[in-house]
Design a protein around this motif. Structure first.
Motif, PDB file in Angstrom:
ATOM      1  N   GLN A 121       1.013  28.691  20.572  1.00 58.80           N
ATOM      2  CA  GLN A 121       0.547  27.301  20.226  1.00 58.80           C
ATOM      3  C   GLN A 121       1.675  26.229  20.755  1.00 58.80           C
ATOM      4  OE1 GLN A 121      -2.428  26.565  18.736  1.00 58.80           O
ATOM      5  NE2 GLN A 121      -1.839  24.299  18.979  1.00 58.80           N
ATOM      6  N   GLU A 122       2.952  26.896  20.640  1.00 58.65           N
ATOM      7  CA  GLU A 122       3.816  25.905  21.107  1.00 58.65           C
ATOM      8  C   GLU A 122       3.773  25.521  22.543  1.00 58.65           C
ATOM      9  OE1 GLU A 122       7.786  27.895  20.356  1.00 58.65           O
ATOM     10  OE2 GLU A 122       7.356  27.999  18.216  1.00 58.65           O
ATOM     11  N   LEU A 123       3.265  26.656  23.516  1.00 57.52           N
ATOM     12  CA  LEU A 123       3.129  26.433  24.792  1.00 57.52           C
ATOM     13  C   LEU A 123       2.023  25.442  24.957  1.00 57.52           C
ATOM     14  CD1 LEU A 123       3.784  27.563  27.774  1.00 57.52           C
ATOM     15  CD2 LEU A 123       1.978  29.148  27.404  1.00 57.52           C
ATOM     16  N   TRP A 124       1.102  25.576  24.268  1.00 56.97           N
ATOM     17  CA  TRP A 124      -0.096  24.329  24.474  1.00 56.97           C
ATOM     18  C   TRP A 124       0.417  23.194  23.913  1.00 56.97           C
ATOM     19  CZ3 TRP A 124      -1.911  27.572  27.220  1.00 56.97           C
ATOM     20  CH2 TRP A 124      -2.461  28.860  26.809  1.00 56.97           C
ATOM     21  N   ASP A 125       1.025  22.933  22.905  1.00 55.22           N
ATOM     22  CA  ASP A 125       1.642  21.655  22.641  1.00 55.22           C
ATOM     23  C   ASP A 125       2.555  20.961  23.611  1.00 55.22           C
ATOM     24  OD1 ASP A 125       2.246  22.156  19.094  1.00 55.22           O
ATOM     25  OD2 ASP A 125       0.538  21.735  19.978  1.00 55.22           O
ATOM     26  N   LEU A 126       3.330  21.987  24.321  1.00 59.88           N
ATOM     27  CA  LEU A 126       4.304  21.389  25.252  1.00 59.88           C
ATOM     28  C   LEU A 126       3.505  20.990  26.411  1.00 59.88           C
ATOM     29  CD1 LEU A 126       7.137  21.652  26.092  1.00 59.88           C
ATOM     30  CD2 LEU A 126       6.701  23.694  27.282  1.00 59.88           C
ATOM     31  N   MET A 127       2.177  21.614  26.839  1.00 61.86           N
ATOM     32  CA  MET A 127       1.489  21.377  27.837  1.00 61.86           C
ATOM     33  C   MET A 127       0.518  20.162  27.586  1.00 61.86           C
ATOM     34  SD  MET A 127       0.947  24.581  30.018  1.00 61.86           S
ATOM     35  CE  MET A 127      -0.544  25.119  29.437  1.00 61.86           C
ATOM     36  N   SER A 128       0.216  19.833  26.512  1.00 62.50           N
ATOM     37  CA  SER A 128      -0.860  19.054  26.021  1.00 62.50           C
ATOM     38  C   SER A 128      -0.682  17.647  26.640  1.00 62.50           C
ATOM     39  CB  SER A 128      -0.867  18.762  24.404  1.00 62.50           C
ATOM     40  OG  SER A 128       0.316  17.949  24.067  1.00 62.50           O
ATOM     41  N   VAL A 129       0.473  17.022  27.009  1.00 58.98           N
ATOM     42  CA  VAL A 129       0.785  15.570  27.517  1.00 58.98           C
ATOM     43  C   VAL A 129       0.420  15.903  29.074  1.00 58.98           C
ATOM     44  CG1 VAL A 129       2.367  13.967  28.359  1.00 58.98           C
ATOM     45  CG2 VAL A 129       2.602  15.169  26.089  1.00 58.98           C
ATOM     46  N   ALA A 130       0.576  16.806  29.748  1.00 56.74           N
ATOM     47  CA  ALA A 130       0.441  16.979  31.066  1.00 56.74           C
ATOM     48  C   ALA A 130      -1.330  17.103  30.991  1.00 56.74           C
ATOM     49  CB  ALA A 130       0.912  18.315  31.717  1.00 56.74           C
ATOM     50  N   GLU A 131      -1.821  17.929  30.068  1.00 53.32           N
ATOM     51  CA  GLU A 131      -3.317  18.152  30.074  1.00 53.32           C
ATOM     52  C   GLU A 131      -3.887  16.633  29.984  1.00 53.32           C
ATOM     53  OE1 GLU A 131      -5.251  21.468  28.115  1.00 53.32           O
ATOM     54  OE2 GLU A 131      -3.278  21.016  26.953  1.00 53.32           O
ATOM     55  N   GLN A 132      -3.617  15.914  29.242  1.00 54.15           N
ATOM     56  CA  GLN A 132      -4.130  14.703  28.760  1.00 54.15           C
ATOM     57  C   GLN A 132      -4.100  13.793  29.892  1.00 54.15           C
ATOM     58  OE1 GLN A 132      -5.861  15.117  26.303  1.00 54.15           O
ATOM     59  NE2 GLN A 132      -4.837  14.613  24.500  1.00 54.15           N
ATOM     60  N   ALA A 133      -3.143  13.760  30.727  1.00 51.55           N
ATOM     61  CA  ALA A 133      -2.790  13.150  31.934  1.00 51.55           C
ATOM     62  C   ALA A 133      -3.892  13.529  33.047  1.00 51.55           C
ATOM     63  CB  ALA A 133      -1.281  13.276  32.612  1.00 51.55           C
ATOM     64  N   LEU A 134      -3.959  14.846  33.032  1.00 48.08           N
ATOM     65  CA  LEU A 134      -4.799  15.389  34.256  1.00 48.08           C
ATOM     66  C   LEU A 134      -6.221  14.834  33.918  1.00 48.08           C
ATOM     67  CD1 LEU A 134      -4.498  17.275  36.769  1.00 48.08           C
ATOM     68  CD2 LEU A 134      -4.815  19.056  35.118  1.00 48.08           C
ATOM     69  N   ARG A 135      -6.807  15.294  32.764  1.00 47.24           N
ATOM     70  CA  ARG A 135      -8.079  14.905  32.326  1.00 47.24           C
ATOM     71  C   ARG A 135      -8.319  13.320  32.642  1.00 47.24           C
ATOM     72  NH1 ARG A 135      -9.960  15.929  26.219  1.00 47.24           N
ATOM     73  NH2 ARG A 135     -11.139  17.921  27.011  1.00 47.24           N
ATOM     74  N   ALA A 136      -7.368  12.401  32.044  1.00 49.81           N
ATOM     75  CA  ALA A 136      -7.537  11.007  32.497  1.00 49.81           C
ATOM     76  C   ALA A 136      -7.465  10.618  33.973  1.00 49.81           C
ATOM     77  CB  ALA A 136      -6.334  10.257  32.048  1.00 49.81           C
ATOM     78  N   VAL A 137      -6.992  11.555  34.698  1.00 48.02           N
ATOM     79  CA  VAL A 137      -6.889  11.275  36.231  1.00 48.02           C
ATOM     80  C   VAL A 137      -8.393  11.523  36.742  1.00 48.02           C
ATOM     81  CG1 VAL A 137      -6.174  12.051  38.640  1.00 48.02           C
ATOM     82  CG2 VAL A 137      -4.423  11.455  36.748  1.00 48.02           C
ATOM     83  N   SER A 138      -8.735  12.823  36.178  1.00 47.90           N
ATOM     84  CA  SER A 138      -9.915  13.101  36.601  1.00 47.90           C
ATOM     85  C   SER A 138     -11.321  12.230  36.258  1.00 47.90           C
ATOM     86  CB  SER A 138     -10.539  14.597  35.834  1.00 47.90           C
ATOM     87  OG  SER A 138      -9.489  15.286  36.172  1.00 47.90           O
ATOM     88  N   ILE A 139     -11.095  11.615  34.996  1.00 46.22           N
ATOM     89  CA  ILE A 139     -12.368  10.894  34.537  1.00 46.22           C
ATOM     90  C   ILE A 139     -12.066   9.501  35.321  1.00 46.22           C
ATOM     91  CG2 ILE A 139     -12.811   9.056  32.689  1.00 46.22           C
ATOM     92  CD1 ILE A 139     -12.170  11.416  30.868  1.00 46.22           C
ATOM     93  N   LEU A 140     -11.024   9.005  35.801  1.00 51.53           N
ATOM     94  CA  LEU A 140     -10.739   7.787  36.829  1.00 51.53           C
ATOM     95  C   LEU A 140     -11.168   8.207  38.106  1.00 51.53           C
ATOM     96  CD1 LEU A 140      -7.058   6.360  35.953  1.00 51.53           C
ATOM     97  CD2 LEU A 140      -9.461   5.602  35.328  1.00 51.53           C
TER      98      LEU A 140
END
Lengths: 181, 418
Positions: B276-295
């Motif tokens: 879970q700590e690993l996911w929390d760490l990556m969550s910012v990168a994940e959100q950014a990646l998702r935002a880029v895909s939507i754009l």
């Protein structure tokens, strides 16, 4: 007077019906008791009572006697007493969820603790301040840092073998993130 | 009837239409691919280990320990002594332990030294145990059990002889050539890093290194495989160990005792929490990646919008003809909106096709290079939502040129001034 007697009859019938229904309604809807972590500790089990035997301020970090006393203390904390009367009750408890089993989308087993990320200078929570929660179907734990309110039926289970020890477990019915705290 | 008109109109302008469809398709494929990668990577990681209460290794960092001990990504900073391991293996609240010893490899696959208990206590997925496709667990000193992918990629069968190399990559001069191992078991597929691992006994690891000092074989002092059998092969150090406790509630106390053990710097992690700590760490990168895909999808729809608007001018005569056979302005509006809707629908369907084909093509490579197990299955709820949302968005966007066309037809009547 005809109107009022008709009305009166209506009211009396309604009153009779309600009074028979209400008791059964209270059995149908079990009330969820909102507890906090102190309610899980029996009276008398407190920091003051435990520390009474130990003058912890007199030990240095590296002192072997201090280390031994600390280990004894840890043993006490691992077999902390539980409140038997809580067994089977429907309660809700706020805390932090630490996932143990399941995948990212659905955690089927987690530990509920009163605080998270505390400093290393205090021991971890005693065993009566930790609840092992089972969720079926699994729930999604978004992040370790979000406080959640967990509701469910709490049980006392002897989960240890060899060492007589009982701890709190819970079958989860509802979990929600606490928004403002 | 309007649908037929819309389709006919689109077919008439095939070339431009296909290009626009591809713009939408590629952006949808990207969005689907990114979401799939996110979800399956997480599921694949989470499914790797189950029902293990603690993992213990030398002190480094919780995520690092999780990555090298469970996922075989990265390396340990140091080993832990056999004595320290024994101390905690005999702890009253510990039900079972499985020692792990890493550091060797065989033709690109990691070699894991462990005890026979590994095959009993290691679980993955939802508490699934390891099962054998063929053979059995190791008994003799030089026996090895290989994972499903090792057998498949190297074409190994039972009885195959193998040389283990020192370190992660074998360039031919660091192999333990005098001590070949023999495959006695092949594990069934798990979809976890176990498939890419060669398992041997701890004594086997000791035997391999018995005549190595300071990392190289000492010339003139070579001990044959048979001689090694007679020697004391109790390990002096291991890399990490897995722990099952008698009660999960005592996890924190045992973890703290391990972390504070005075004789050796060790750390214990709860695998679920470390993950879970690993996911929390990556969550910012994940959100950014998702935002880029939507754009990117938004850019695709903008491309569609500009194409339709550009062709409005040349289609005014087409609209005038339609008006002349009785089409009402509102029907013109609907026609354009339907066209955009069709762009959206076929664009997303084409995008799903592109995404599926890419997934099929890349699945093997992703598994080999990154240990990621991406399965192509029927569309899940997230995929339906994406497909539906993009089609709906395209229809909405299509109302802009539809309105313009509506206004044009009102103004033009039958005499079109181009």
């Amino acid at each position: 007077m005809k109107v009022s007697s008709g009305l009166a009859k209506c009211l009396i019938t309604a009153g009779v019906l309600l009074s028979t229904l209400l008791p059964s309604l209270s059995y149908a809807v079990d009330e969820v008791r909102a507890l906090d972590w102190n309610d899980l500790m029996p009276a008398g089990f407190s920091d003051e009572a435990l520390f009474a035997d130990y003058d912890v301020s007199s030990f240095d970090d590296g002192d072997p006697e201090g280390q031994r006393r600390y280990e004894e203390f840890q043993e006490i904390l691992q077999s902390a007493p539980v409140i038997e009367s809580l067994d089977g009750q429907l309660i809700s408890l706020p805390g932090f969820a630490l996932p143990l089993e399941g995948d990212y989308e659905a955690t089927s087993l987690f530990l509920l603790v009163p605080y998270f990320g505390a400093c290393i200078h205090v021991p971890p929570p005693p065993s009566n301040q930790i609840v092992l929660v089972r969720a079926d179907p699994g729930v999604k734990i978004e992040t370790l840092f979000a406080p959640v309110k967990v509701s469910g039926r709490i049980r006392i289970e002897s989960t240890d073998t060899g060492i007589a020890h009982a701890g709190y477990t819970m079958d989860l019915t509802n979990i929600e993130t606490i928004e403002d705290f | 009837m309007l649908i037929r008109l819309a389709i006919a109109s689109l077919l008439n302008r095939r070339a431009t239409v296909i290009l626009t469809l591809f713009t939408i398709a590629l952006s949808v494929a990207l969005l689907l691919g990114v979401e799939k990668l996110r979800q399956d990577a997480k599921a694949s990681f989470a499914n790797t280990i189950s029902q293990t209460d603690l993992v213990v290794g030398a002190r480094s960092g919780s995520i690092q320990l999780l990555l090298y001990s469970v996922f075989r990504i990265g390396n340990a900073t140091s080993n832990i002594s056999w004595d320290s391991y024994q101390h905690f293996a005999n702890h009253p609240r510990v039900k079972w332990t499985v020692p792990l010893s890493l550091g060797d490899s065989h033709r690109g696959f990691r070699v894991l030294g462990t005890s026979r208990d590994y095959f009993q206590y290691y679980r993955y997925g939802r508490g699934q145990p390891l099962t054998f496709e063929q053979g059995q667990r190791f008994e003799d000193l030089y026996d090895a059990v290989i994972g499903a992918d090792v057998a498949r990629e190297l074409g190994y069968t039972l009885g195959q002889s193998m040389i283990v190399a020192h370190g992660l990559v074998d360039i031919g001069n660091s192999g333990h050539k005098d001590k070949p191992f023999r495959v006695v078991g092949i594990l069934a597929r798990t979809g976890t890093p176990v498939d890419r691992t060669v398992h041997v006994s701890l004594a086997g690891i000791e035997a391999m290194h018995i005549d190595w000092q300071a990392g190289v074989p000492i010339p003139g002092r070579s001990i044959s495989a048979e001689q090694a059998r007679q020697m004391d092969l109790e390990p002096r150090a291991i890399t990490a160990f897995m722990v099952g406790l008698t009660s999960k509630i005592s996890a924190f106390q045992v973890q703290r005792q391990i972390n504070e053990y005075r004789r050796e710097p060790m750390q214990a992690i709860l695998p679920g929490v470390a993950l879970q700590e690993l996911w929390d760490l990556m969550s910012v990168a994940e959100q950014a990646l998702r935002a880029v895909s939507i754009l990117v999808v938004v850019a695709g729809l903008a491309g569609m919008l500009s194409t339709i608007l550009n062709t409005l001018a040349e289609r005014r005569r087409e609209m005038a003809i339609l008006r002349s056979v009785g089409a009402r302005p509102l029907q013109i509006f609907t026609l354009f909106t339907l066209e955009a809707g069709l762009y959206g629908l076929f664009g997303t369907l084409l995008g799903y096709l592109v995404y599926s084909l890419s997934l099929l093509a890349a699945a093997d490579w992703l598994l080999e290079s990154y240990g990621l197990n991406l399965q192509l299955g029927p569309p899940g709820s997230l995929e339906w939502i994406i497909l539906g949302a993009v089609t709906f968005a395209a229809t909405l966007v299509g109302m802009i040129p539809a309105y313009v066309a509506y206004r044009n037809t009102l103004a033009d009547g039958l005499s079109v001034r181009i």
